[in-house]
Enzyme design. Structure first.
Site, PDB file in Angstrom:
ATOM      1  N   GLY A  14       8.039  24.468 -25.667  1.00  0.00           N
ATOM      2  CA  GLY A  14       7.781  22.967 -25.196  1.00  0.00           C
ATOM      3  C   GLY A  14       8.641  22.114 -24.709  1.00  0.00           C
ATOM      4  N   GLY A  16      10.817  20.552 -27.196  1.00  0.00           N
ATOM      5  CA  GLY A  16      11.757  20.742 -28.078  1.00  0.00           C
ATOM      6  C   GLY A  16      12.756  21.697 -27.308  1.00  0.00           C
ATOM      7  N   TYR A 154      -5.614  12.724 -33.366  1.00  0.00           N
ATOM      8  CA  TYR A 154      -4.149  13.024 -32.665  1.00  0.00           C
ATOM      9  C   TYR A 154      -3.701  11.474 -32.317  1.00  0.00           C
ATOM     10  CZ  TYR A 154      -0.526  14.271 -29.576  1.00  0.00           C
ATOM     11  OH  TYR A 154       0.741  14.422 -28.917  1.00  0.00           O
TER      12      TYR A 154
END
Lengths: 463, 463
Positions: A14, A16, A154
């Site tokens: 993703g 990162g 979240y």
């Protein structure tokens, strides 16, 4: 100027991964990237994407944001413990009705998404304050600014991140340490795909049937539309984050997706929250068709804007490569990654766009030859294989085709980690995301596409 | 209409106590209050303040928001598990440099302030959804909207609460369940006093000397000014919360302190956060004098506005009581609580204001007799004893003085819990907060006043 040491968490996939590769492959070599992840055995994709940068401007290290000892050990292994830029990116997702989520799972999420940041800051900030320089970049979310139905915990974790940074920023500034929050909207990564796939399969017997129906029939469907219409790629977010990192006066907040500005405005326009609550309620429960129509309109507008940008760029590139007129492409190293699926019209697209941002190359336009039938486009593997064949010897700087190899970009060394995908017994490709390229597959093998989300593209744009 | 069952957490002191008493003593008897707290042995202050409402409209129950079993047991003890209004109020505070705070302490704070709410909601919401009615009122904070320096983790926990509720509100609305966030600014409760007292005594050797100095010299000093200028009483917050509870269409957000609107506006005016960051930075580090001057100006304005309101009210009350002209007061039951200390001019105040909101009485003005010397006012115990003596037989409705006992307010039954304070061996009063009355003490014994915060009042206003 000496390169700045950038420590990034959550680099196995993703945002990162994309950011680590983007910084490590920076043409001006301004960064020394320490790409960290909880489980280094999952570094295959990063190592492959990093290519020649590995061991030169990029180093892979183990770091678990839920473990203080692991953070300390990682920092102690860095010369002088010097981290100029900390990018706190590691995070986990959770969607669904509250009744179906255990306290332990919620606490685990908070431990990674919020306390992960706290642990990093506690370890890194004192050094930065002592040196009176440093930059803490936090990958937050628009859900740190605005809650979204069925994202209760979240959103709470991302709100917590925002509140923490808002409190800390004034003190940090006193010590010449900058804090920035990067707030992406929906991003089409494995992370999101996995969360949504799991949500489709999950058991909702713990909540009432109505809530379960609202979640699966309304929320998941709308989400698919939202991701298809407004989704950005990890590479997009990496570009935004790079801009934040290289800014002379880094912004405290940076939203990557302009489409979310009206959402925040709703909240600001009415502090009582009535406007926001009502608008979201109506969008979800009353005017779902309007929402979907709106999202499709946005999709169309984005497609058109993209087309215009491409047209402008292709002129520039034709001029630059001097070879594109011949209809030849470029063999890209590393092989092109399929960044963003795009469903467009039912007629054959006039061109395919390909950007190998990992390789630091610009966007290329590849003409479709008359013999490319619609059938040949259905599988991503086939598409990419086709592209590879077209791309031979274009002569574009940085290419390593038959006739011209650019001096700045070398073909990557073979990936030491496990390959990101392999052929299964039934002949299909086991790559679990349509966002990974499938160049090693034979042209006959299409990549499996998730059942319903993202929508199965009839035509693909490789953005 | 049958009374609504209101479950409130954290009722042993502060906002929870004030709200429980306010609702239980509602003139129209609209509420049946289940006042909960972690440790029922600390119910003395509540029981005393509730007076005759105890056992009639108010019930004390054990509930620890950090323990799911305790929440379930409490709910199971309620007939039909029916909670019409849940007020999530229990919370803990934390201030100081991040380096001096342990991960465990931070996790404990998050467990109470955020997961406490989550546990309550998980237990209460399904019932409310089933009944298609209910109201969840969450005592949040302006620090859920805006981070404040040295409140990193507390702000994060309140941000998390806001994000959670923002996400949940749309789903809840579908089931006719309302969610409201009450967002107080500074409140002068034991909770805050304790947090700040502890902060003054704490050890800051774990952080660098500069950060420690900024915290103790700048932050704590500014905070004292902020609390003295903008602070509200728990009773004020209870009044605001009552308005939220009784609203036909409850607001999602309700700020109790208008002085904080400009702070939120700063954030909204500039989404990049630069305006907010800069303004706070300058206020703390550059223009501290301006901040303090501004706060004093606000204090003066509030004092003047209060004076005007009092003047208007006193006319009404004189008319109502018909006895006030004689300089006599009213003996209030329960005895007046000292709600808010107020430092005003050095000359003798022309009057003392006394509001016994617990008793459902209106505000009273008590004239200062010429023989009350400045010395007599120094101790709160002495002051209140003096007030008691003046207040005999005023004849105001609700009073139980010598000559007239109102029909609506009865003297409370003797408190069954432990008394909130008692005489110490050295003759001083052991009451640990200046916000509790000291009527049982002799007039010669002043209440101990916290060393520096809230500021030792030269003159007192009992608001």
């Amino acid at each position: 100027m000496a390169p700045r040491t950038v420590l990034i968490t959550g680099c196995s996939s993703g945002i990162g991964l994309a950011l680590a590769v983007r910084l490590a492959r920076d043409k001006q070599r301004r960064f020394r990237v320490i790409a960290t992840m909880r489980n280094v055995s999952r570094s295959g994709a990063l190592v492959e994407a990093a290519g020649s940068a590995l061991g030169r401007t990029l180093e892979v290290k183990q770091l678990d944001v839920c473990d203080e000892a692991s953070i300390r050990a990682c920092l102690d292994s860095i010369p002088g413990r010097r981290v100029d830029v900390l990018v706190s990116n590691a995070g986990v997702g959770m969607i669904g009705p509250l009744e179906c989520q255990s306290l332990a799972a919620m606490q685990g999420l908070m431990d990674t998404n919020f306390f992960g940041l706290v642990r990093l800051v506690k370890e890194v900030l004192p050094d930065m304050k002592r040196r009176r320089s440093g930059h803490i970049v936090v990958i937050s979310s628009v859900m740190g600014l605005q809650g979204i139905v069925f994202n209760d915990v979240y959103a709470a974790s991302k709100f917590a991140v925002e509140g923490f940074c808002e409190s800390l920023v004034v003190q940090a500034l006193r010590f010449n340490v900058a804090i920035s929050l990067v707030e992406p909207g929906p991003v089409t990564t494995e992370f999101e795909a996995k969360v949504y796939e799991e949500a489709e399969r999950a058991d909702y017997s713990q909540t009432d049937p109505e809530t379960a129906a609202i979640f699966t029939d309304l929320y998941l469907r709308n989400s698919r539309d939202v991701f298809a219409s407004l989704g950005q790629s990890p590479e997009d977010i990496a570009e935004h984050t790079l801009r934040v990192i290289e800014a002379a006066r880094p912004p405290f907040r940076h939203q990557t997706n302009a489409a979310y500005t009206p959402m925040a405005a709703l909240k600001h326009a009415d502090p009582s929250g009535a406007l926001m609550t009502e608008a979201f309620y109506k969008l979800v429960f009353k005017y779902g068709a309007v929402l979907r129509f709106g999202l499709r309109a946005i999709r169309l507008l984005r497609w058109k804007a993209q087309k215009r940008r491409v047209k402008e760029r292709s002129g520039f590139l034709r001029e630059r490569s001097g070879r594109d007129r011949a209809g030849k492409g470029c063999q890209l190293h590393p092989p092109p990654r399929l960044l963003h699926p795009w469903a467009c019209s039912a007629t054959a697209p006039p061109s395919i766009l390909l950007r190998a941002s990992d390789a630091g190359l610009e966007m290329h336009q590849l003409r479709v030859e008359p013999h490319n039938t619609r059938a040949a486009w259905r599988g991503h593997g086939a598409l990419l294989d086709q592209l590879q064949r077209w791309c031979r010897s274009c002569g574009v700087e940085g290419c390593t085709g038959d006739t011209a190899a650019g001096p700045t970009v070398k073909p990557p060394s073979p990936a030491p980690g496990p390959p990101p995908h392999a052929r299964e017994a039934d002949g299909s490709c086991s790559t679990d995301s349509m966002h990974q390229h499938c160049a090693p597959c034979t042209s006959a093998v299409p990549l499996p596409v998730p059942r319903t989300w993202p929508p199965h593209p009839r035509w693909l744009w490789v953005l």
